[in-house]
Design a protein around this motif. Structure first.
Motif, PDB file in Angstrom:
ATOM      1  N   TYR A 128      11.376  -1.920   9.373  1.00 59.38           N
ATOM      2  CA  TYR A 128      10.059  -1.471   9.846  1.00 59.38           C
ATOM      3  C   TYR A 128       9.929   0.020   9.551  1.00 59.38           C
ATOM      4  CZ  TYR A 128       5.924  -1.881  12.929  1.00 59.38           C
ATOM      5  OH  TYR A 128       4.653  -1.920  13.449  1.00 59.38           O
ATOM      6  N   THR A 129       9.132   0.349   8.539  1.00 54.91           N
ATOM      7  CA  THR A 129       8.873   1.743   8.198  1.00 54.91           C
ATOM      8  C   THR A 129       7.765   2.238   9.116  1.00 54.91           C
ATOM      9  OG1 THR A 129       9.489   1.447   5.895  1.00 54.91           O
ATOM     10  CG2 THR A 129       8.033   3.277   6.372  1.00 54.91           C
ATOM     11  N   VAL A 130       8.067   3.247   9.892  1.00 58.47           N
ATOM     12  CA  VAL A 130       7.082   3.730  10.854  1.00 58.47           C
ATOM     13  C   VAL A 130       6.102   4.677  10.150  1.00 58.47           C
ATOM     14  CG1 VAL A 130       6.739   4.906  13.059  1.00 58.47           C
ATOM     15  CG2 VAL A 130       8.785   3.496  12.696  1.00 58.47           C
ATOM     16  N   VAL A 153      19.897  -8.603   0.490  1.00 64.53           N
ATOM     17  CA  VAL A 153      18.656  -8.813  -0.250  1.00 64.53           C
ATOM     18  C   VAL A 153      17.502  -8.457   0.679  1.00 64.53           C
ATOM     19  CG1 VAL A 153      17.158 -10.587  -1.245  1.00 64.53           C
ATOM     20  CG2 VAL A 153      19.597 -10.584  -1.779  1.00 64.53           C
ATOM     21  N   SER A 154      16.648  -7.544   0.216  1.00 63.08           N
ATOM     22  CA  SER A 154      15.493  -7.154   1.017  1.00 63.08           C
ATOM     23  C   SER A 154      14.250  -7.808   0.432  1.00 63.08           C
ATOM     24  CB  SER A 154      15.361  -5.626   0.978  1.00 63.08           C
ATOM     25  OG  SER A 154      14.164  -5.220   1.593  1.00 63.08           O
ATOM     26  N   THR A 155      13.466  -8.431   1.278  1.00 64.22           N
ATOM     27  CA  THR A 155      12.255  -9.107   0.794  1.00 64.22           C
ATOM     28  C   THR A 155      11.035  -8.707   1.612  1.00 64.22           C
ATOM     29  OG1 THR A 155      11.180 -11.240   0.387  1.00 64.22           O
ATOM     30  CG2 THR A 155      12.725 -11.160   2.233  1.00 64.22           C
ATOM     31  N   SER A 156       9.897  -8.707   0.939  1.00 64.51           N
ATOM     32  CA  SER A 156       8.640  -8.417   1.625  1.00 64.51           C
ATOM     33  C   SER A 156       8.153  -9.658   2.367  1.00 64.51           C
ATOM     34  CB  SER A 156       7.614  -7.972   0.596  1.00 64.51           C
ATOM     35  OG  SER A 156       7.504  -8.974  -0.401  1.00 64.51           O
ATOM     36  N   PHE A 211      19.548  -4.838  -2.465  1.00 69.53           N
ATOM     37  CA  PHE A 211      18.409  -5.063  -3.373  1.00 69.53           C
ATOM     38  C   PHE A 211      17.186  -4.406  -2.747  1.00 69.53           C
ATOM     39  CE2 PHE A 211      19.689  -7.966  -6.800  1.00 69.53           C
ATOM     40  CZ  PHE A 211      20.969  -8.276  -6.392  1.00 69.53           C
ATOM     41  N   MET A 212      17.170  -3.068  -2.835  1.00 68.16           N
ATOM     42  CA  MET A 212      16.048  -2.327  -2.244  1.00 68.16           C
ATOM     43  C   MET A 212      15.454  -1.348  -3.245  1.00 68.16           C
ATOM     44  SD  MET A 212      16.829  -1.453   1.663  1.00 68.16           S
ATOM     45  CE  MET A 212      17.176  -2.701   2.881  1.00 68.16           C
ATOM     46  N   GLY A 213      15.761  -1.550  -4.508  1.00 69.22           N
ATOM     47  CA  GLY A 213      15.158  -0.695  -5.539  1.00 69.22           C
ATOM     48  C   GLY A 213      13.797  -1.248  -5.922  1.00 69.22           C
ATOM     49  N   MET A 214      13.477  -1.170  -7.204  1.00 68.33           N
ATOM     50  CA  MET A 214      12.170  -1.665  -7.634  1.00 68.33           C
ATOM     51  C   MET A 214      12.149  -3.193  -7.655  1.00 68.33           C
ATOM     52  SD  MET A 214      11.963   1.008 -10.747  1.00 68.33           S
ATOM     53  CE  MET A 214      10.455   0.440 -11.478  1.00 68.33           C
ATOM     54  N   GLY A 215      11.018  -3.732  -7.235  1.00 64.59           N
ATOM     55  CA  GLY A 215      10.807  -5.168  -7.393  1.00 64.59           C
ATOM     56  C   GLY A 215      11.079  -6.007  -6.164  1.00 64.59           C
ATOM     57  N   GLU A 216      10.598  -7.240  -6.225  1.00 62.17           N
ATOM     58  CA  GLU A 216      10.794  -8.199  -5.131  1.00 62.17           C
ATOM     59  C   GLU A 216      11.854  -9.212  -5.576  1.00 62.17           C
ATOM     60  OE1 GLU A 216      10.055  -8.901  -1.875  1.00 62.17           O
ATOM     61  OE2 GLU A 216      11.293 -10.632  -2.384  1.00 62.17           O
ATOM     62  N   PRO A 217      13.070  -9.101  -5.032  1.00 63.98           N
ATOM     63  CA  PRO A 217      14.166  -9.951  -5.521  1.00 63.98           C
ATOM     64  C   PRO A 217      13.896 -11.451  -5.413  1.00 63.98           C
ATOM     65  CG  PRO A 217      14.841  -8.694  -3.567  1.00 63.98           C
ATOM     66  CD  PRO A 217      13.535  -8.137  -4.022  1.00 63.98           C
ATOM     67  N   ALA A 252       0.794  -1.231   0.000  1.00 63.76           N
ATOM     68  CA  ALA A 252       0.000   0.000   0.000  1.00 63.76           C
ATOM     69  C   ALA A 252       0.828   1.285   0.000  1.00 63.76           C
ATOM     70  CB  ALA A 252      -0.920  -0.005   1.215  1.00 63.76           C
ATOM     71  N   PHE A 253       2.010   1.227   0.629  1.00 62.06           N
ATOM     72  CA  PHE A 253       2.804   2.450   0.818  1.00 62.06           C
ATOM     73  C   PHE A 253       3.844   2.650  -0.277  1.00 62.06           C
ATOM     74  CE2 PHE A 253       4.190  -1.282   3.093  1.00 62.06           C
ATOM     75  CZ  PHE A 253       5.443  -1.478   2.539  1.00 62.06           C
ATOM     76  N   CYS A 254       3.909   1.732  -1.249  1.00 63.77           N
ATOM     77  CA  CYS A 254       5.065   1.709  -2.154  1.00 63.77           C
ATOM     78  C   CYS A 254       4.720   2.169  -3.570  1.00 63.77           C
ATOM     79  CB  CYS A 254       5.624   0.288  -2.183  1.00 63.77           C
ATOM     80  SG  CYS A 254       6.921   0.060  -3.404  1.00 63.77           S
ATOM     81  N   LEU A 257      14.256  -8.372   6.054  1.00 58.00           N
ATOM     82  CA  LEU A 257      12.833  -8.677   5.908  1.00 58.00           C
ATOM     83  C   LEU A 257      12.029  -7.398   6.160  1.00 58.00           C
ATOM     84  CD1 LEU A 257      10.363 -10.669   5.896  1.00 58.00           C
ATOM     85  CD2 LEU A 257      10.747 -10.911   8.354  1.00 58.00           C
ATOM     86  N   SER A 258      11.242  -6.999   5.162  1.00 55.67           N
ATOM     87  CA  SER A 258      10.399  -5.808   5.335  1.00 55.67           C
ATOM     88  C   SER A 258       9.137  -6.237   6.065  1.00 55.67           C
ATOM     89  CB  SER A 258      10.031  -5.218   3.976  1.00 55.67           C
ATOM     90  OG  SER A 258      11.187  -4.941   3.239  1.00 55.67           O
ATOM     91  N   LEU A 259       9.040  -5.914   7.328  1.00 57.52           N
ATOM     92  CA  LEU A 259       7.918  -6.413   8.125  1.00 57.52           C
ATOM     93  C   LEU A 259       6.783  -5.376   8.203  1.00 57.52           C
ATOM     94  CD1 LEU A 259       7.456  -9.132   9.665  1.00 57.52           C
ATOM     95  CD2 LEU A 259       7.734  -7.793  11.735  1.00 57.52           C
ATOM     96  N   HIS A 260       7.097  -4.230   8.753  1.00 58.70           N
ATOM     97  CA  HIS A 260       6.189  -3.071   8.804  1.00 58.70           C
ATOM     98  C   HIS A 260       4.934  -3.232   9.653  1.00 58.70           C
ATOM     99  CE1 HIS A 260       8.920  -1.661   5.839  1.00 58.70           C
ATOM    100  NE2 HIS A 260       8.378  -2.262   4.814  1.00 58.70           N
ATOM    101  N   ASN A 261       4.609  -4.452  10.026  1.00 59.05           N
ATOM    102  CA  ASN A 261       3.474  -4.650  10.918  1.00 59.05           C
ATOM    103  C   ASN A 261       3.512  -6.097  11.403  1.00 59.05           C
ATOM    104  OD1 ASN A 261       0.803  -4.698  12.134  1.00 59.05           O
ATOM    105  ND2 ASN A 261       0.384  -2.879  10.889  1.00 59.05           N
ATOM    106  N   CYS A 311       8.556   6.919   7.649  1.00 59.21           N
ATOM    107  CA  CYS A 311       7.889   6.750   6.357  1.00 59.21           C
ATOM    108  C   CYS A 311       8.121   7.951   5.455  1.00 59.21           C
ATOM    109  CB  CYS A 311       6.381   6.556   6.554  1.00 59.21           C
ATOM    110  SG  CYS A 311       5.517   6.372   5.005  1.00 59.21           S
ATOM    111  N   ASN A 312       8.388   7.626   4.200  1.00 61.85           N
ATOM    112  CA  ASN A 312       8.547   8.614   3.153  1.00 61.85           C
ATOM    113  C   ASN A 312       7.205   8.652   2.429  1.00 61.85           C
ATOM    114  OD1 ASN A 312       9.923  10.231   1.311  1.00 61.85           O
ATOM    115  ND2 ASN A 312      11.705   8.876   1.409  1.00 61.85           N
ATOM    116  N   PRO A 313       6.439   9.748   2.515  1.00 64.76           N
ATOM    117  CA  PRO A 313       5.081   9.680   1.961  1.00 64.76           C
ATOM    118  C   PRO A 313       5.052   9.646   0.434  1.00 64.76           C
ATOM    119  CG  PRO A 313       5.512  11.852   2.892  1.00 64.76           C
ATOM    120  CD  PRO A 313       6.751  11.054   3.095  1.00 64.76           C
TER     121      PRO A 313
END
Ligand code: SAH
Ligand code: SF4
Length: 345
Positions: A255-257, A188-191, A153-159, A110-112, A211-215, A291-293
């Motif tokens: 964790y993006t606040v 490597v960053s993964t959702s 690996f934090m640019g576009m896409g899910e590595p 949702a935030f990306c 690991l991108s957790l965020h919640n 968070c970067n809006p």
């Protein structure tokens, strides 16, 4: 450019084998951006290379420099006309490159901004490693230093949805004949594509996993990151435990606040509880970022709010750091430049 190409070219043309080393040095040590600059090679060979081999598999469409931070961002046009972005930044004393692994992303968080673009295709290993080669050339040309220390690996896409090409790119990047960036310096960053954690542990145990957790609430996380419906927190936990047991490596929990959305007391409690329930959790390290809006109704999060969240987690014995967002003036967060350019058309 893949190193194999040079070898095959030299062999196919029946050239003396020492040319392989010379061409390799021109591309991966001297960082030439055109064959004409490879002055150690005879003119006829330079022309032949010019006709047959592209040093980079894309052209640069836009290059931006941040006025505030040592951050550069490039929008690249691939051979099929599709566009991706890549970022060069210096968060401390050394340069890091942030690469894209797909054109767009199918996971729609949702935030990306990348998620909002939808998915076009996977990148090839060459298109991935060339992003690093491109910044290497840039650093040398601009005389900004000679080394790229880290690749993320934090640019576009899910590595992890493009596992084969990502793994090949990592092997190329870390090859001493190529740029020789150690796998311990690649992240490597993964959702949370948890079914691939084991592959990473087996094939690339030195690579860092983020690991991108965020919640840490399943129903909230599913709304924020739809991939959670396929790999929920319980599945992620299970696969993470397997990964930790096998590699013994530290794993970063990103964790993006997002103000008011994932930083309430119940979120701290759930995150702390989830982490504390994981075996070998001393290997887990939470990175908080404001968070970067980029899209939607999210507002920029105050630093004080991030600090409060951090100390609450520390109170639960959790390793935590606050990371600074860099290059906001050039929209250096995930997917923002590419989607802005799309909108202009
Ligand atoms: N698909 C992978 C890697 C690319 S995204 C992943 O999701 O991990 C890289 C990071 O940027 C992730 O942690 C992602 O959650 C974060 N991100 C995306 N949009 C953001 C935004 N608007 N503000 C802050 N972080 C964002
Ligand atoms: Fe894809 Fe990562 Fe963006 Fe989610 S945050 S949409 S997984 S790039």
């Amino acid at each position: 450019m893949q190193f194999e190409l040079i070898k095959n070219f030299v062999k196919d043309k029946g050239l003396p084998l020492y040319r392989i080393g010379q061409i390799r040095e021109a591309v991966f040590v001297k960082g030439i951006s055109s064959w004409q600059k490879a002055t150690a090679l005879p003119a006829a060979l330079r022309e032949d290379l010019e006709k047959n081999i592209k040093i980079l598999s894309f052209t640069v469409e836009v290059l931006q420099a941040s006025k505030k931070d040592p951050v550069f961002k490039a929008l690249l046009k691939l051979e099929d006309g599709r566009k991706i972005e890549t970022v060069l930044m210096k968060p401390g004393k050394t340069w890091s490159v942030c690469v894209s692994s797909q054109v767009g992303c199918p996971l729609g968080c949702a935030f990306c901004a990348t998620g909002k673009m939808g998915f076009a295709r996977n990148l090839t290993a060459e298109e991935i490693s060339d992003q690093v080669l491109f910044w290497y050339q840039f650093l040398l040309e601009q005389k900004l230093g000679e080394r790229i220390s880290n690749v993320v690996f934090m640019g576009m896409g899910e590595p992890l949805l493009n596992y084969e090409e990502v793994a090949m790119a990592i092997k190329d990047l870390s090859n001493p004949d190529y740029l020789g960036i150690g796998q311990r310096h690649i992240s490597v960053s993964t959702s949370g594509v948890a079914d691939k954690f084991f592959n990473l542990a087996q094939d690339l145990p030195q690579v860092n996993l983020a690991l991108s957790l965020h919640n840490a609430d399943d129903s909230e996380r599913s709304k924020l990151m739809p991939i959670n419906k396929k790999f929920n927190l319980e599945t992620i936990k299970e696969k993470l435990e397997e990964y930790l047991a096998r590699t013994g490596r530290e794993v970063f929990i990103e964790y993006t606040v997002i103000e008011g959305e994932n930083n309430l007391p119940m979120h701290v409690r759930k995150l702390g509880k989830w982490i504390n329930s994981i075996k070998d959790n001393y290997l887990l390290h939470v990175n908080l970022i404001a968070c970067n809006p980029a899209v939607g109704k999210a507002v920029a999060t105050e630093d004080s709010s991030v600090k409060k969240f951090a100390s609450a987690l520390q109170g639960m014995n959790i390793n935590v750091s606050i990371r600074r967002s860099m290059g906001a003036d050039i929209s250096a967060a995930c997917g923002q430049l590419a989607s802005k350019n799309r909108r202009k058309k």
